[in-house]
Design a protein around this motif. Structure first.
Motif, PDB file in Angstrom:
ATOM      1  N   UNK A 118      44.244  -5.979   7.729  1.00  0.00           N
ATOM      2  CA  UNK A 118      44.819  -5.695   6.418  1.00  0.00           C
ATOM      3  C   UNK A 118      44.002  -4.640   5.666  1.00  0.00           C
ATOM      4  N   UNK A 119      42.688  -4.604   5.942  1.00  0.00           N
ATOM      5  CA  UNK A 119      41.817  -3.596   5.330  1.00  0.00           C
ATOM      6  C   UNK A 119      41.867  -2.262   6.066  1.00  0.00           C
ATOM      7  N   UNK A 120      42.639  -2.216   7.155  1.00  0.00           N
ATOM      8  CA  UNK A 120      42.831  -0.960   7.876  1.00  0.00           C
ATOM      9  C   UNK A 120      41.963  -0.783   9.107  1.00  0.00           C
ATOM     10  N   UNK A 121      41.192  -1.821   9.492  1.00  0.00           N
ATOM     11  CA  UNK A 121      40.373  -1.723  10.691  1.00  0.00           C
ATOM     12  C   UNK A 121      41.244  -1.951  11.930  1.00  0.00           C
ATOM     13  N   UNK A 122      40.924  -1.282  13.033  1.00  0.00           N
ATOM     14  CA  UNK A 122      41.651  -1.502  14.279  1.00  0.00           C
ATOM     15  C   UNK A 122      41.161  -2.791  14.942  1.00  0.00           C
ATOM     16  N   UNK A 123      41.999  -3.364  15.792  1.00  0.00           N
ATOM     17  CA  UNK A 123      41.624  -4.597  16.500  1.00  0.00           C
ATOM     18  C   UNK A 123      40.384  -4.348  17.363  1.00  0.00           C
ATOM     19  N   UNK A 155      34.456 -19.601   2.277  1.00  0.00           N
ATOM     20  CA  UNK A 155      35.525 -18.586   2.351  1.00  0.00           C
ATOM     21  C   UNK A 155      35.072 -17.283   1.702  1.00  0.00           C
ATOM     22  N   UNK A 156      34.381 -17.400   0.582  1.00  0.00           N
ATOM     23  CA  UNK A 156      33.909 -16.198  -0.110  1.00  0.00           C
ATOM     24  C   UNK A 156      32.875 -15.448   0.722  1.00  0.00           C
ATOM     25  N   UNK A 157      31.980 -16.195   1.394  1.00  0.00           N
ATOM     26  CA  UNK A 157      30.973 -15.559   2.247  1.00  0.00           C
ATOM     27  C   UNK A 157      31.614 -14.811   3.406  1.00  0.00           C
ATOM     28  N   UNK A 158      32.639 -15.416   4.009  1.00  0.00           N
ATOM     29  CA  UNK A 158      33.330 -14.752   5.113  1.00  0.00           C
ATOM     30  C   UNK A 158      34.077 -13.527   4.603  1.00  0.00           C
ATOM     31  N   UNK A 159      34.731 -13.669   3.449  1.00  0.00           N
ATOM     32  CA  UNK A 159      35.445 -12.542   2.868  1.00  0.00           C
ATOM     33  C   UNK A 159      34.524 -11.380   2.538  1.00  0.00           C
ATOM     34  N   UNK A 160      33.356 -11.682   1.987  1.00  0.00           N
ATOM     35  CA  UNK A 160      32.367 -10.650   1.663  1.00  0.00           C
ATOM     36  C   UNK A 160      31.896  -9.945   2.932  1.00  0.00           C
ATOM     37  N   UNK A 161      31.659 -10.708   3.981  1.00  0.00           N
ATOM     38  CA  UNK A 161      31.163 -10.147   5.245  1.00  0.00           C
ATOM     39  C   UNK A 161      32.175  -9.199   5.875  1.00  0.00           C
ATOM     40  N   UNK A 162      33.466  -9.519   5.748  1.00  0.00           N
ATOM     41  CA  UNK A 162      34.519  -8.653   6.289  1.00  0.00           C
ATOM     42  C   UNK A 162      34.661  -7.393   5.446  1.00  0.00           C
ATOM     43  N   UNK A 163      34.714  -7.583   4.115  1.00  0.00           N
ATOM     44  CA  UNK A 163      35.001  -6.463   3.211  1.00  0.00           C
ATOM     45  C   UNK A 163      33.893  -5.420   3.183  1.00  0.00           C
TER      46      UNK A 163
END
Length: 243
Positions: A118-123, A155-163
């Motif tokens: 969703x953030x535009x990264x490829x698989x 959930x916030x920690x995982x979200x931060x790590x992805x973003x």
């Protein structure tokens, strides 16, 4: 003259709030048919204007209900203002309500792929970075567990790590440095500072005035949805603390 990363012009946001007490959906429909429902206008933001230069760290302070989160969501493109205009010059990643877009039935690892794409990264790119994301989030023991079993902090920690996996040109941050325990707060703050040091433009909200003083160049003080002051971080924080 510095280049502009974000330009906000005359932003206002109005909401229609239902007057009176509605106890149930049935009560709502009955009153709708009888035309007994009235609404009041609530102004969350009034004629807010400012600009942020490229590479600048720009903070927003204000009491709860001042309109800070509403303004961030408008700048991020999540909300559309009632009036006014926002211009953004560069790729933008919003760190707002981290983990809010996760699918509760999927595991942590599955949500990494979902949110990353969703953030535009490829698989392929996500697969190469999976270990890095999991390690930073410190969720190795829970990464194959469905997200519905995660706490809000997890959930916030995982979200931060992805973003924050790649360096965006513009980063919008809402209270994410309060996520997790003391160790993770220090790690997330260090990550933020590394992004800032690499030239990322940051729009930043935090209840910690110490963070605002040390991390921001300039600060916007919002009061009841209006701009009270814009100026150097130290000066605005000092006056805000005394208010």
């Amino acid at each position: 003259m510095r280049e502009i990363a974000i330009k906000v012009e005359n932003i206002s946001m109005q909401y229609r709030l239902m007057s009176g007490k509605i106890n149930s959906l049935k009560h709502f429909f009955i009153n709708s048919i009888k035309k007994n429902i009235t609404y009041e206008e609530f102004s969350a933001l009034q004629d807010v204007s400012f600009h942020i230069d490229k590479g600048e760290v720009f903070g927003i302070v204000g009491l709860n209900g001042a309109g800070k989160s509403t303004l961030l969501k408008i700048v991020a493109g999540i909300l559309k203002p009632t009036s006014g205009n926002v211009e953004r010059y560069g790729s933008l990643v919003p760190l707002i309500e981290l983990g809010g877009g996760f699918n509760a039935e999927l595991t942590g690892i599955e949500n990494i792929y979902l949110n990353g794409m969703l953030l535009g990264y490829s698989k392929k790119f996500i697969k190469e970075k999976i270990d890095e994301i999991v390690e930073f989030s410190e969720l190795e023991n829970f990464i194959h567990t469905p997200i519905k079993n995660y706490s809000s902090g997890m959930k916030a920690r995982l979200g931060f790590s992805i973003a924050t996996l790649v360096k965006p040109e513009i980063l919008i941050v809402d209270e994410v440095l309060s996520v997790g325990d003391h160790k993770f707060k220090e790690k997330s703050e260090a990550k933020m500072k590394s992004l800032m040091g690499a030239g990322t433009t940051v729009l930043f909200v935090s209840h910690s005035l110490n963070q605002m003083r040390t991390m921001c160049d300039r600060i916007l003080w919002l009061e009841k949805g209006s701009v009270k002051e814009i100026g150097p971080a130290q000066e605005v924080c000092d006056r805000y603390k005394l208010s």
